[in-house]
Design a protein around this motif. Structure first.
Motif, mmCIF file in Angstrom:
data_model
loop_
_atom_site.group_PDB
_atom_site.id
_atom_site.type_symbol
_atom_site.label_atom_id
_atom_site.label_comp_id
_atom_site.label_asym_id
_atom_site.label_seq_id
_atom_site.Cartn_x
_atom_site.Cartn_y
_atom_site.Cartn_z
ATOM 1 N N TRP B 35 94.234 72.421 48.439
ATOM 2 C CA TRP B 35 93.287 71.587 47.714
ATOM 3 C C TRP B 35 92.019 71.512 48.559
ATOM 4 N N TYR B 36 90.901 71.801 47.887
ATOM 5 C CA TYR B 36 89.598 71.673 48.522
ATOM 6 C C TYR B 36 88.816 70.581 47.800
ATOM 7 N N VAL B 37 87.907 69.924 48.541
ATOM 8 C CA VAL B 37 87.054 68.891 47.953
ATOM 9 C C VAL B 37 85.597 69.314 48.147
ATOM 10 N N GLN B 38 84.805 69.054 47.131
ATOM 11 C CA GLN B 38 83.373 69.359 47.197
ATOM 12 C C GLN B 38 82.600 68.085 46.883
ATOM 13 N N TYR B 39 81.991 67.511 47.919
ATOM 14 C CA TYR B 39 81.146 66.340 47.715
ATOM 15 C C TYR B 39 79.794 66.807 47.175
ATOM 16 N N PRO B 40 79.065 65.936 46.514
ATOM 17 C CA PRO B 40 77.786 66.342 45.906
ATOM 18 C C PRO B 40 76.876 67.063 46.895
ATOM 19 N N ASN B 41 76.385 68.207 46.467
ATOM 20 C CA ASN B 41 75.421 69.007 47.246
ATOM 21 C C ASN B 41 75.981 69.501 48.573
ATOM 22 N N GLN B 42 77.272 69.658 48.634
ATOM 23 C CA GLN B 42 77.883 70.175 49.851
ATOM 24 C C GLN B 42 78.801 71.344 49.529
ATOM 25 N N GLY B 43 79.282 71.985 50.595
ATOM 26 C CA GLY B 43 80.234 73.078 50.425
ATOM 27 C C GLY B 43 81.639 72.546 50.219
ATOM 28 N N LEU B 44 82.587 73.455 50.226
ATOM 29 C CA LEU B 44 83.981 73.110 50.020
ATOM 30 C C LEU B 44 84.649 72.777 51.342
ATOM 31 N N GLN B 45 85.437 71.725 51.330
ATOM 32 C CA GLN B 45 86.118 71.280 52.537
ATOM 33 C C GLN B 45 87.614 71.224 52.268
ATOM 34 N N LEU B 46 88.404 71.754 53.185
ATOM 35 C CA LEU B 46 89.849 71.755 53.001
ATOM 36 C C LEU B 46 90.396 70.332 53.088
ATOM 37 N N LEU B 47 91.149 69.957 52.059
ATOM 38 C CA LEU B 47 91.770 68.629 51.994
ATOM 39 C C LEU B 47 93.195 68.688 52.549
ATOM 40 N N LEU B 48 93.942 69.669 52.103
ATOM 41 C CA LEU B 48 95.304 69.876 52.572
ATOM 42 C C LEU B 48 95.788 71.247 52.122
ATOM 43 N N LYS B 49 96.926 71.664 52.700
ATOM 44 C CA LYS B 49 97.472 72.968 52.348
ATOM 45 C C LYS B 49 98.995 72.922 52.423
ATOM 46 N N TYR B 50 99.624 73.720 51.574
ATOM 47 C CA TYR B 50 101.062 73.908 51.642
ATOM 48 C C TYR B 50 101.338 75.336 52.098
ATOM 49 N N LEU B 51 102.076 75.431 53.185
ATOM 50 C CA LEU B 51 102.416 76.746 53.715
ATOM 51 C C LEU B 51 103.906 77.009 53.530
ATOM 52 N N SER B 52 104.712 76.082 54.027
ATOM 53 C CA SER B 52 106.166 76.191 53.912
ATOM 54 C C SER B 52 106.752 74.860 54.357
ATOM 55 N N GLY B 53 108.067 74.740 54.272
ATOM 56 C CA GLY B 53 108.721 73.537 54.775
ATOM 57 C C GLY B 53 108.669 72.402 53.787
ATOM 58 N N SER B 54 108.391 71.214 54.273
ATOM 59 C CA SER B 54 108.401 70.016 53.439
ATOM 60 C C SER B 54 107.479 70.174 52.241
ATOM 61 N N THR B 55 107.984 69.797 51.086
ATOM 62 C CA THR B 55 107.194 69.986 49.870
ATOM 63 C C THR B 55 106.111 68.920 49.724
ATOM 64 N N LEU B 56 106.195 67.864 50.499
ATOM 65 C CA LEU B 56 105.169 66.818 50.450
ATOM 66 C C LEU B 56 104.207 67.057 51.613
ATOM 67 N N VAL B 57 102.978 67.281 51.270
ATOM 68 C CA VAL B 57 101.964 67.615 52.270
ATOM 69 C C VAL B 57 100.939 66.496 52.332
ATOM 70 N N LYS B 58 100.632 66.064 53.529
ATOM 71 C CA LYS B 58 99.618 65.011 53.695
ATOM 72 C C LYS B 58 98.324 65.636 54.205
ATOM 73 N N GLY B 59 97.207 65.156 53.659
ATOM 74 C CA GLY B 59 95.923 65.694 54.052
ATOM 75 C C GLY B 59 94.998 64.620 54.580
ATOM 76 N N ILE B 60 93.720 64.945 54.577
ATOM 77 C CA ILE B 60 92.739 63.987 55.075
ATOM 78 C C ILE B 60 92.423 62.938 54.020
ATOM 79 N N ASN B 61 91.836 61.853 54.470
ATOM 80 C CA ASN B 61 91.355 60.792 53.579
ATOM 81 C C ASN B 61 92.451 60.157 52.720
ATOM 82 N N GLY B 62 93.697 60.200 53.190
ATOM 83 C CA GLY B 62 94.781 59.532 52.492
ATOM 84 C C GLY B 62 95.357 60.278 51.306
ATOM 85 N N PHE B 63 94.927 61.514 51.105
ATOM 86 C CA PHE B 63 95.459 62.312 50.002
ATOM 87 C C PHE B 63 96.767 62.995 50.397
ATOM 88 N N GLU B 64 97.596 63.242 49.402
ATOM 89 C CA GLU B 64 98.807 64.009 49.601
ATOM 90 C C GLU B 64 99.079 64.829 48.342
#
Lengths: 116, 115
Positions: B35-64
């Motif tokens: 999941w990537y986030v794009q704030y107004p007038n900015q580029g894309l920033q990685l929020l979180l990623k799933y690679l393997s293992g636990s199916t619940l992934v926690k990211g920045i800013n309290g997102f999962e």
């Protein structure tokens, strides 16, 4: 934190003119990408670049487009003869390893290209 | 070939309310999910990623996000949103097995927070 930088932030050009969009990827990254986002639409893959050659390109990336890494730091996208439909935000991205290895892409803030 | 579907183009929510942004993908091979986030007038920033293992992934800013293989979904959630979460959110997928594989993005979901 190191970041990908793109210049200029906004480029206005006339239809048929050549334009070069510039990017400085993160210094130890090896994989480079260009994406574009037409206003209000999805982010679309254009091209990936590794080891001084194109790894993959989309159908959007036709003969009017080319990429180059002229020195050890810059990564450029050239559009030879711009069309109105090339107006979009162009994002450069880099990663330390291919996305197949889970390395995330780091994106620049984009260059808004307006073709008049 | 992979594809990503984000069913909601816009999601309006009130501040401090929970939110879920839906994402479904299709692929004939194993994938990484982002999941990537794009704030107004900015580029894309990685929020979180799933690679393997636990199916619940926690990211920045309290997102999962939770990876559900059987439903081929990777929905993004936050229990309580803030005005600063106003942005466009992109779900993305890449081929697990191929180096220099491109990331394919969904069409994005615009999250707007009402006070």
């Amino acid at each position: 934190e190191p970041e990908v930088t793109q210049t200029p932030s906004h480029q206005v050009t006339q239809m048929g003119q050549e334009v070069i969009l510039r990017c400085v990827p993160i210094s130890n990254h090896l994989y480079f990408y260009w994406y574009r986002q037409i206003l209000g639409q999805k982010v679309e893959f254009l091209v990936s670049f590794y080891n001084n050659e194109i790894s993959e390109k989309s159908e959007i990336f036709d003969d009017q487009f080319s990429v180059e890494r002229p020195d050890g730091s810059n990564f450029t996208l050239k559009i030879r003869s711009t069309k109105l439909e090339d107006s979009a935000m162009y994002f450069c991205a880099s990663s330390s390893a291919g996305t197949g290895s889970s390395s995330p892409l780091h994106f620049g803030n984009g260059t808004r290209l307006t073709v008049t | 070939a992979q594809s990503v579907t984000q069913l909601d183009s816009q999601v309006p929510v009130f501040e401090e309310a929970p939110v879920e942004l839906r994402c479904n993908y299709s692929s004939s091979v194993s994938v990484y999910l982002f999941w990537y986030v794009q704030y107004p007038n900015q580029g894309l920033q990685l929020l979180l990623k799933y690679l393997s293992g636990s199916t619940l992934v926690k990211g920045i800013n309290g997102f999962e996000a939770e990876f559900n293989k059987s439903q081929t979904s990777f929905h993004l959630r936050k229990p309580s949103v803030h005005i600063s979460d106003t942005a466009e959110y992109f779900c993305a997928v890449s081929d697990r097995g191929s180096s220099a594989s491109k990331i394919i993005f969904g069409s994005g979901t615009r999250l707007s927070i009402r006070p």
